[in-house]
Design an enzyme around this catalytic site. Structure first.
Site, mmCIF file in Angstrom:
data_model
loop_
_atom_site.group_PDB
_atom_site.id
_atom_site.type_symbol
_atom_site.label_atom_id
_atom_site.label_comp_id
_atom_site.label_asym_id
_atom_site.label_seq_id
_atom_site.Cartn_x
_atom_site.Cartn_y
_atom_site.Cartn_z
ATOM 1 N N ASN A 15 0.858 -1.192 0.000
ATOM 2 C CA ASN A 15 0.000 0.000 0.000
ATOM 3 C C ASN A 15 0.898 1.248 0.000
ATOM 4 O O ASN A 15 1.710 1.422 0.908
ATOM 5 C CB ASN A 15 -0.891 -0.056 1.257
ATOM 6 N N HIS A 18 1.018 6.223 1.901
ATOM 7 C CA HIS A 18 1.758 7.153 2.753
ATOM 8 C C HIS A 18 2.953 7.802 2.061
ATOM 9 O O HIS A 18 3.526 8.750 2.598
ATOM 10 C CB HIS A 18 2.089 6.502 4.092
ATOM 11 N N HIS A 51 -5.602 3.846 -1.662
ATOM 12 C CA HIS A 51 -6.924 4.214 -1.135
ATOM 13 C C HIS A 51 -7.238 5.647 -1.547
ATOM 14 O O HIS A 51 -6.584 6.591 -1.091
ATOM 15 C CB HIS A 51 -6.873 4.076 0.397
ATOM 16 N N ARG A 53 -9.342 8.348 -0.832
ATOM 17 C CA ARG A 53 -10.317 8.757 0.188
ATOM 18 C C ARG A 53 -11.145 9.916 -0.322
ATOM 19 O O ARG A 53 -10.702 10.704 -1.158
ATOM 20 C CB ARG A 53 -9.583 9.174 1.481
ATOM 21 N N ARG A 57 -6.854 12.945 1.120
ATOM 22 C CA ARG A 57 -5.755 13.346 2.008
ATOM 23 C C ARG A 57 -4.411 12.745 1.593
ATOM 24 O O ARG A 57 -3.374 13.275 1.938
ATOM 25 C CB ARG A 57 -6.058 12.983 3.461
ATOM 26 N N GLU A 78 -8.706 0.783 -3.163
ATOM 27 C CA GLU A 78 -9.439 0.800 -1.897
ATOM 28 C C GLU A 78 -10.332 2.034 -1.871
ATOM 29 O O GLU A 78 -9.871 3.133 -2.210
ATOM 30 C CB GLU A 78 -8.393 0.865 -0.780
ATOM 31 N N THR A 109 -8.340 3.715 8.405
ATOM 32 C CA THR A 109 -9.580 2.937 8.419
ATOM 33 C C THR A 109 -9.689 2.198 9.750
ATOM 34 O O THR A 109 -8.933 1.276 10.015
ATOM 35 C CB THR A 109 -9.584 1.933 7.238
ATOM 36 N N GLU A 159 -11.219 -9.148 3.006
ATOM 37 C CA GLU A 159 -9.939 -8.792 3.616
ATOM 38 C C GLU A 159 -10.195 -8.656 5.114
ATOM 39 O O GLU A 159 -11.009 -7.824 5.548
ATOM 40 C CB GLU A 159 -9.388 -7.485 3.039
ATOM 41 N N HIS A 202 -3.783 -4.440 7.709
ATOM 42 C CA HIS A 202 -3.913 -3.265 8.563
ATOM 43 C C HIS A 202 -3.035 -3.394 9.803
ATOM 44 O O HIS A 202 -3.233 -4.298 10.616
ATOM 45 C CB HIS A 202 -5.355 -2.968 9.000
#
Ligand code: PXP
Length: 273
Positions: A15, A18, A51, A53, A57, A78, A109, A159, A202
């Protein structure tokens, strides 16, 4: 006597959200999350998760479009199951969409989707994405109600949310971590029996990965925050190589399905950096 099933190689999805968080802290284009995705693939990632969002962000619309164009491995998009996101996903046509709950105020999340409560809406969204050739994964808490609900809405994948297990382990609450791990094991088996593909993710780090990787029914781990953070110190390929090693080691020593052995919990241990 039933056949002994050797679990297949566990896939690692990286992922890259970040990387975009750091970019957005200053505006501009650097660091580029798509470059991170390409590097992760070169280093052996089996897929890339991003993801988009509602508040943008980290990942932005153009990142998702570029990921779809530029990466050679499956893109796991995502998103919340909103009309806006479904529209973008139908246009982007990723390999899969992972539907997650989303609250503006949360830092990440926080919990799984309540699939049972959202049955009517999620069934329509799942069918729409499936018609466009997109697999649907539902991010759920590891419990039988949510697994059954995921099957009922027609998803292909669940998931399992590993956040509570990872947090308990990090807080040295080993009894709670074991309970959470048992829930993950039970939910994985249950989902697999119902014909769902099982992923997990996660909060996973070097300390928490092995027991999850040892669950034979889990086919894919999606890991982001820890790998990107660790990459600051050792580089993304080295961080991924260490994670891959821990995954493979755990998998190699996992109890085989059908072996007649009662699955024992691997020792919860903390890994030296
Ligand atoms: N899977 C899902 C569904 C997620 O929402 C996240 C966080 O964006 C991850 C995996 C990766 O979690 P982490 O960044 O904590 O490794």
């Amino acid at each position: 006597m039933s056949a002994v099933i050797v679990p297949p190689r566990l896939r690692l999805g990286v992922n890259i959200d970040h990387v975009a968080t750091v970019r957005n802290a200053r505006g501009g284009a650097l660091p580029d999350p798509v470059r991170a995705a390409l590097l992760a693939i070169e280093a052996g990632a089996d897929g890339i998760t991003a993801h988009l969002r509602e508040d943008r962000r980290h990942i932005r619309d153009e990142d998702m479009a570029r990921l779809r164009r530029e990466i050679s491995k499956p893109l796991n998009f995502e998103m919340a199951a909103t009309d806006e996101m479904v529209g973008i996903a139908l246009h982007t046509r990723p390999h899969a969409c992972c539907l997650v709950p989303e609250k503006r105020s949360e830092r990440t999340t926080e919990g799984g989707l309540d699939v049972r409560a959202g049955h009517n809406h999620l069934r329509v969204v799942t069918a729409e994405l499936n018609r466009a050739g997109v697999r649907v994964s539902l991010f759920i808490e590891p419990n039988p109600v949510q697994v059954a609900a995921a099957k009922a809405v027609g998803a292909q994948v669940v998931e399992l949310h590993t956040g509570a297990y990872c947090e308990a382990l990090r807080a040295h609450e080993d009894a709670a971590a074991e309970r959470r791990l048992h829930a993950l094991q039970d939910a994985a088996l249950d989902a697999c029996h119902q014909g769902l593909e099982v992923h997990a993710g996660h909060g996973i780090d070097y300390d928490s990965v092995a027991p999850v990787a040892a669950i034979a029914e889990v086919m894919e781990l999606n890991i982001g925050h820890f790998l990107i953070g660790e990459a600051v110190f050792v580089g993304l390929p080295a961080a991924m190589a260490r994670m891959r090693y821990l995954m493979d080691e755990a998998r190699a020593h996992a109890p085989k399905r059908g072996s007649g052995h009662v699955a024992e919990l691997p020792k919860l241990k903390r890994v030296k950096r």
